[in-house]
Design a protein around this motif. Sequence first.
Motif, PDB file in Angstrom:
ATOM      1  N   ALA A 110       0.994  -1.021  -0.023  1.00 52.35           N
ATOM      2  CA  ALA A 110      -0.171   0.123  -0.081  1.00 52.35           C
ATOM      3  C   ALA A 110       0.858   1.349  -0.037  1.00 52.35           C
ATOM      4  CB  ALA A 110      -0.830  -0.032   1.375  1.00 52.35           C
ATOM      5  N   PRO A 111       0.488   2.428  -0.326  1.00 55.27           N
ATOM      6  CA  PRO A 111       1.342   3.546  -0.424  1.00 55.27           C
ATOM      7  C   PRO A 111       2.060   3.792   1.053  1.00 55.27           C
ATOM      8  CG  PRO A 111      -0.757   4.347  -1.214  1.00 55.27           C
ATOM      9  CD  PRO A 111      -0.862   2.747  -0.901  1.00 55.27           C
ATOM     10  N   GLY A 112       3.391   3.961   1.025  1.00 51.75           N
ATOM     11  CA  GLY A 112       4.076   3.859   2.206  1.00 51.75           C
ATOM     12  C   GLY A 112       4.237   2.500   3.020  1.00 51.75           C
ATOM     13  N   ARG A 113       3.946   1.408   2.444  1.00 47.05           N
ATOM     14  CA  ARG A 113       4.070   0.141   3.061  1.00 47.05           C
ATOM     15  C   ARG A 113       4.931  -0.728   2.129  1.00 47.05           C
ATOM     16  NH1 ARG A 113       2.032  -2.813   7.239  1.00 47.05           N
ATOM     17  NH2 ARG A 113       0.646  -1.241   7.728  1.00 47.05           N
ATOM     18  N   ALA A 114       5.800  -1.347   2.534  1.00 45.00           N
ATOM     19  CA  ALA A 114       6.650  -2.241   1.451  1.00 45.00           C
ATOM     20  C   ALA A 114       6.594  -3.567   2.194  1.00 45.00           C
ATOM     21  CB  ALA A 114       8.058  -1.664   1.355  1.00 45.00           C
ATOM     22  N   ASP A 115       6.642  -4.882   1.303  1.00 45.27           N
ATOM     23  CA  ASP A 115       6.902  -6.187   1.726  1.00 45.27           C
ATOM     24  C   ASP A 115       8.336  -6.430   1.314  1.00 45.27           C
ATOM     25  OD1 ASP A 115       7.202  -8.975   1.949  1.00 45.27           O
ATOM     26  OD2 ASP A 115       5.171  -9.255   0.819  1.00 45.27           O
ATOM     27  N   LEU A 116       9.197  -6.698   2.461  1.00 42.20           N
ATOM     28  CA  LEU A 116      10.692  -6.993   2.349  1.00 42.20           C
ATOM     29  C   LEU A 116      10.950  -8.175   1.577  1.00 42.20           C
ATOM     30  CD1 LEU A 116      12.208  -5.672   5.490  1.00 42.20           C
ATOM     31  CD2 LEU A 116      11.557  -4.279   3.564  1.00 42.20           C
ATOM     32  N   ARG A 117      10.073  -9.039   1.320  1.00 41.00           N
ATOM     33  CA  ARG A 117      10.149 -10.365   0.570  1.00 41.00           C
ATOM     34  C   ARG A 117      11.236 -11.253   1.411  1.00 41.00           C
ATOM     35  NH1 ARG A 117      10.120  -9.725  -4.983  1.00 41.00           N
ATOM     36  NH2 ARG A 117       8.252  -8.717  -5.869  1.00 41.00           N
ATOM     37  N   LEU A 118      11.083 -11.400   2.715  1.00 40.26           N
ATOM     38  CA  LEU A 118      11.945 -11.984   3.608  1.00 40.26           C
ATOM     39  C   LEU A 118      11.204 -13.489   3.831  1.00 40.26           C
ATOM     40  CD1 LEU A 118      13.209  -9.651   6.037  1.00 40.26           C
ATOM     41  CD2 LEU A 118      14.187 -10.135   3.609  1.00 40.26           C
ATOM     42  N   ALA A 119      12.164 -14.678   3.849  1.00 42.30           N
ATOM     43  CA  ALA A 119      11.716 -15.969   3.959  1.00 42.30           C
ATOM     44  C   ALA A 119      12.667 -16.416   5.011  1.00 42.30           C
ATOM     45  CB  ALA A 119      11.880 -16.986   3.010  1.00 42.30           C
ATOM     46  N   PRO A 211      -0.060 -19.526   4.224  1.00 34.71           N
ATOM     47  CA  PRO A 211       1.333 -19.313   4.485  1.00 34.71           C
ATOM     48  C   PRO A 211       2.121 -17.976   3.810  1.00 34.71           C
ATOM     49  CG  PRO A 211       1.068 -21.606   3.718  1.00 34.71           C
ATOM     50  CD  PRO A 211      -0.298 -20.877   3.662  1.00 34.71           C
ATOM     51  N   ASP A 212       1.132 -17.514   3.045  1.00 38.25           N
ATOM     52  CA  ASP A 212       1.658 -16.230   2.388  1.00 38.25           C
ATOM     53  C   ASP A 212       1.542 -15.132   3.367  1.00 38.25           C
ATOM     54  OD1 ASP A 212       1.987 -17.438  -0.247  1.00 38.25           O
ATOM     55  OD2 ASP A 212       0.133 -16.212  -1.062  1.00 38.25           O
ATOM     56  N   ASN A 213       1.045 -15.221   4.490  1.00 38.01           N
ATOM     57  CA  ASN A 213       0.990 -14.226   5.673  1.00 38.01           C
ATOM     58  C   ASN A 213       2.138 -14.049   6.352  1.00 38.01           C
ATOM     59  OD1 ASN A 213      -1.768 -13.361   5.532  1.00 38.01           O
ATOM     60  ND2 ASN A 213      -2.352 -15.102   6.102  1.00 38.01           N
ATOM     61  N   ARG A 214       3.205 -15.201   6.029  1.00 34.54           N
ATOM     62  CA  ARG A 214       4.588 -15.042   6.838  1.00 34.54           C
ATOM     63  C   ARG A 214       5.356 -14.110   6.183  1.00 34.54           C
ATOM     64  NH1 ARG A 214       5.452 -21.656   6.358  1.00 34.54           N
ATOM     65  NH2 ARG A 214       3.576 -22.274   7.417  1.00 34.54           N
ATOM     66  N   ARG A 215       5.494 -12.913   6.757  1.00 34.41           N
ATOM     67  CA  ARG A 215       6.268 -11.758   6.070  1.00 34.41           C
ATOM     68  C   ARG A 215       6.905 -10.867   6.881  1.00 34.41           C
ATOM     69  NH1 ARG A 215       0.900 -10.878   6.632  1.00 34.41           N
ATOM     70  NH2 ARG A 215       0.265  -8.698   6.695  1.00 34.41           N
ATOM     71  N   VAL A 216       7.460  -9.901   6.664  1.00 31.91           N
ATOM     72  CA  VAL A 216       8.039  -8.616   7.236  1.00 31.91           C
ATOM     73  C   VAL A 216       7.828  -7.512   6.413  1.00 31.91           C
ATOM     74  CG1 VAL A 216      10.051  -7.516   8.319  1.00 31.91           C
ATOM     75  CG2 VAL A 216       9.705 -10.006   8.732  1.00 31.91           C
ATOM     76  N   GLU A 217       7.077  -6.590   6.852  1.00 34.55           N
ATOM     77  CA  GLU A 217       6.816  -5.294   6.081  1.00 34.55           C
ATOM     78  C   GLU A 217       7.498  -4.222   6.788  1.00 34.55           C
ATOM     79  OE1 GLU A 217       2.518  -6.697   4.257  1.00 34.55           O
ATOM     80  OE2 GLU A 217       2.591  -5.103   5.598  1.00 34.55           O
ATOM     81  N   ALA A 218       7.544  -3.031   5.923  1.00 36.10           N
ATOM     82  CA  ALA A 218       8.039  -1.873   6.516  1.00 36.10           C
ATOM     83  C   ALA A 218       7.234  -0.743   6.301  1.00 36.10           C
ATOM     84  CB  ALA A 218       9.559  -1.614   5.983  1.00 36.10           C
ATOM     85  N   VAL A 219       7.099  -0.149   7.421  1.00 35.92           N
ATOM     86  CA  VAL A 219       5.900   0.896   7.119  1.00 35.92           C
ATOM     87  C   VAL A 219       6.439   2.535   7.312  1.00 35.92           C
ATOM     88  CG1 VAL A 219       3.592   1.757   7.719  1.00 35.92           C
ATOM     89  CG2 VAL A 219       4.043  -0.758   7.755  1.00 35.92           C
ATOM     90  N   ARG A 220       6.142   3.157   6.409  1.00 34.25           N
ATOM     91  CA  ARG A 220       6.829   4.661   6.607  1.00 34.25           C
ATOM     92  C   ARG A 220       5.831   5.216   8.100  1.00 34.25           C
ATOM     93  NH1 ARG A 220       8.067   9.280   2.281  1.00 34.25           N
ATOM     94  NH2 ARG A 220       8.417  10.967   3.510  1.00 34.25           N
ATOM     95  N   VAL A 221       6.488   5.839   9.137  1.00 34.77           N
ATOM     96  CA  VAL A 221       5.652   6.428   9.779  1.00 34.77           C
ATOM     97  C   VAL A 221       5.870   7.845  10.068  1.00 34.77           C
ATOM     98  CG1 VAL A 221       5.266   4.250  11.296  1.00 34.77           C
ATOM     99  CG2 VAL A 221       7.250   5.820  11.686  1.00 34.77           C
ATOM    100  N   SER A 222       7.090   8.670   9.485  1.00 36.47           N
ATOM    101  CA  SER A 222       7.081   9.913   9.520  1.00 36.47           C
ATOM    102  C   SER A 222       7.880  10.195   8.283  1.00 36.47           C
ATOM    103  CB  SER A 222       7.849  10.156  10.922  1.00 36.47           C
ATOM    104  OG  SER A 222       9.075   9.996  10.842  1.00 36.47           O
TER     105      SER A 222
END
Length: 222
Positions: A110-119, A211-222
Amino acid sequence: MRKLGLSLLVTSMVMVPYAAFSQESAAPSADDYVCALTGDCGEEGQEAAASPATADGEPRISATRGFSLSAPTTTSNRPAPKQTTPTRQTRRQQTSSAQNRRANRPVQVAPGRADLRLAFGNGSAALSAAAEAQVRAFAEALKRPQLANVRVRIEGHTDSSGGRAINESLSQRRAQAVADYLMSQGIEANRLEVRGFGYARPLPGKRASDPDNRRVEAVRVS
């Protein structure tokens, strides 16, 4: 024999570029992360971000500037195969399929949110060599002028396998592992927040058990 040799040659010429393309699209770059968190994507990235999504929520063109390939849907009059107990080989194939789906997900959730694609390994919060490479790319993105003064929240997520408390702890440890590695790459601790949500926030359109829910995301907070 000549026809067979020619056929093998043509097949190899087609498959090698396809393999290279698949590997390239599966490894987001610092530019991809900048695009996801800021919207500064350039013309190609804007076209990718504007692409309509498929029925299951995955875009046809990902934010990695690559195409998410899918097999055409066909109908058949053949009876459905009988359900059988999964073999070890079947489970490996299912795991590989899940990893491929993760690799083909768009970087921008989503805008300001990234999936880091980590396993991660099952029940593990240790970063593999491939995961470390992805976090280094994200660290590079956080050093770019567009993100140099930005704070981000690192969010860990799991599927619903196992108990709630176990998954909340695991998601927190995975997010912390990413934050720790970012700090080892020169990212200041005061720019990072860490949260673990367990399986409380599944991907849109996905069951908590997916299993697709196993993820790490980065969210812009400021």
